[in-house]
Design a protein around this motif. Sequence first.
Motif, PDB file in Angstrom:
ATOM      1  N   UNK A   1      86.293   4.165 -78.173  1.00 53.21           N
ATOM      2  CA  UNK A   1      86.218   5.519 -78.700  1.00 53.21           C
ATOM      3  C   UNK A   1      87.220   5.729 -79.809  1.00 53.21           C
ATOM      4  N   UNK A   2      86.832   6.575 -80.759  1.00 52.77           N
ATOM      5  CA  UNK A   2      87.726   6.956 -81.865  1.00 52.77           C
ATOM      6  C   UNK A   2      87.637   8.468 -81.948  1.00 52.77           C
ATOM      7  N   UNK A   3      88.493   9.145 -81.141  1.00 53.18           N
ATOM      8  CA  UNK A   3      88.370  10.589 -80.972  1.00 53.18           C
ATOM      9  C   UNK A   3      89.693  11.293 -81.252  1.00 53.18           C
ATOM     10  N   UNK A   4      89.579  12.563 -81.627  1.00 52.74           N
ATOM     11  CA  UNK A   4      90.738  13.380 -81.978  1.00 52.74           C
ATOM     12  C   UNK A   4      91.675  13.512 -80.781  1.00 52.74           C
TER      13      UNK A   4
ATOM     14  N   UNK B   1      85.123  12.997 -74.159  1.00 52.86           N
ATOM     15  CA  UNK B   1      84.418  13.758 -73.126  1.00 52.86           C
ATOM     16  C   UNK B   1      83.087  13.089 -72.852  1.00 52.86           C
ATOM     17  N   UNK B   2      82.618  13.254 -71.627  1.00 51.98           N
ATOM     18  CA  UNK B   2      81.300  12.722 -71.278  1.00 51.98           C
ATOM     19  C   UNK B   2      80.658  13.575 -70.198  1.00 51.98           C
TER      20      UNK B   2
ATOM     21  N   UNK C   1      83.246  15.394 -67.640  1.00 50.85           N
ATOM     22  CA  UNK C   1      84.649  15.006 -67.501  1.00 50.85           C
ATOM     23  C   UNK C   1      85.280  14.762 -68.868  1.00 50.85           C
ATOM     24  N   UNK C   2      86.606  14.803 -68.895  1.00 47.63           N
ATOM     25  CA  UNK C   2      87.387  14.401 -70.058  1.00 47.63           C
ATOM     26  C   UNK C   2      88.231  13.193 -69.661  1.00 47.63           C
ATOM     27  N   UNK C   3      88.445  12.292 -70.614  1.00 51.10           N
ATOM     28  CA  UNK C   3      89.235  11.089 -70.365  1.00 51.10           C
ATOM     29  C   UNK C   3      90.246  10.937 -71.487  1.00 51.10           C
ATOM     30  N   UNK C   4      91.478  10.620 -71.129  1.00 51.18           N
ATOM     31  CA  UNK C   4      92.524  10.374 -72.127  1.00 51.18           C
ATOM     32  C   UNK C   4      92.529   8.886 -72.473  1.00 51.18           C
ATOM     33  N   UNK C   5      92.275   8.569 -73.737  1.00 48.15           N
ATOM     34  CA  UNK C   5      92.312   7.178 -74.193  1.00 48.15           C
ATOM     35  C   UNK C   5      93.741   6.806 -74.593  1.00 48.15           C
TER      36      UNK C   5
ATOM     37  N   UNK D   1      86.805   2.439 -70.110  1.00 46.16           N
ATOM     38  CA  UNK D   1      85.877   2.083 -69.042  1.00 46.16           C
ATOM     39  C   UNK D   1      85.680   3.306 -68.170  1.00 46.16           C
ATOM     40  N   UNK D   2      84.427   3.668 -67.966  1.00 47.21           N
ATOM     41  CA  UNK D   2      84.080   4.792 -67.105  1.00 47.21           C
ATOM     42  C   UNK D   2      83.406   4.254 -65.850  1.00 47.21           C
ATOM     43  N   UNK D   3      83.865   4.700 -64.681  1.00 48.46           N
ATOM     44  CA  UNK D   3      83.220   4.372 -63.421  1.00 48.46           C
ATOM     45  C   UNK D   3      82.551   5.648 -62.927  1.00 48.46           C
ATOM     46  N   UNK D   4      81.238   5.679 -63.034  1.00 49.73           N
ATOM     47  CA  UNK D   4      80.482   6.897 -62.766  1.00 49.73           C
ATOM     48  C   UNK D   4      79.734   6.757 -61.442  1.00 49.73           C
ATOM     49  N   UNK D   5      79.880   7.760 -60.591  1.00 52.42           N
ATOM     50  CA  UNK D   5      79.166   7.786 -59.318  1.00 52.42           C
ATOM     51  C   UNK D   5      78.362   9.081 -59.247  1.00 52.42           C
ATOM     52  N   UNK D   6      77.055   8.944 -59.070  1.00 54.28           N
ATOM     53  CA  UNK D   6      76.164  10.091 -58.904  1.00 54.28           C
ATOM     54  C   UNK D   6      75.672  10.066 -57.455  1.00 54.28           C
ATOM     55  N   UNK D   7      75.938  11.115 -56.663  1.00 53.34           N
ATOM     56  CA  UNK D   7      75.478  11.137 -55.268  1.00 53.34           C
ATOM     57  C   UNK D   7      73.959  10.970 -55.169  1.00 53.34           C
TER      58      UNK D   7
END
Length: 198
Positions: free
Chosen positions: A119-122, A127-128, A140-144, A155-161
């Motif tokens: 990512x190359x973000x301000x 966000x995703x 969610x927001x993630x700090x790079x 790396x995002x670890x995504x879990x959808x119930x």
Amino acid sequence: MNNIKGFTIGLLAGCALMLAMPTMAATVKKKTYTLTEADYPIEVNGLKYANAQLPILNYKGSTYVPLRAVGDLLGASVEWSAALKKVEIRGDGSSVQNNAYRNIKVSGQGGHYTVTGEGRVFEAVMSYAVEDGHNYLLEQNVQLDEGAPAWSPFQLNIVIPAKHIPSNGTLMLELFEYSAKDGTKINILSVPLETFAP
């Protein structure tokens, strides 16, 4: 003699005027087009284009999308060459990217996914969100490690119930960032996680 001199001057002035007229006409006369905002989506390989600031337009039944957006959806780079005064498009379409996200890879299934990329973000805040075609299931927001202009791996670890997994449809990941100017979503990149069928 005066008659010949006057005729020659008149002939030269007439030739100069004839040569100048097409050039003047080309610079003055410009065609105007009336475009309307399209009320239908654009998808490329299952990826939906969405950008409120650069909308999809329609002119007499033909659809117009910003060139860079199409390049992003196809994984191609779109650059303006100032030296050559032309647009250059390069890429093989094998990766999905835009100005803020690149080298995106998805693995996993059944509601458990790992997404990697850069990512190359301000201010290094990416966000995703994940949506099922109708609703957001999470956001969610993630700090790079680093902010723009540097590219920072993530790396995002995504879990959808299980109860939120659609029985028919596609789970889509939406990568984006919020504009520092007005808080709107910008640099939106849609990536399919998994498609489900009954």
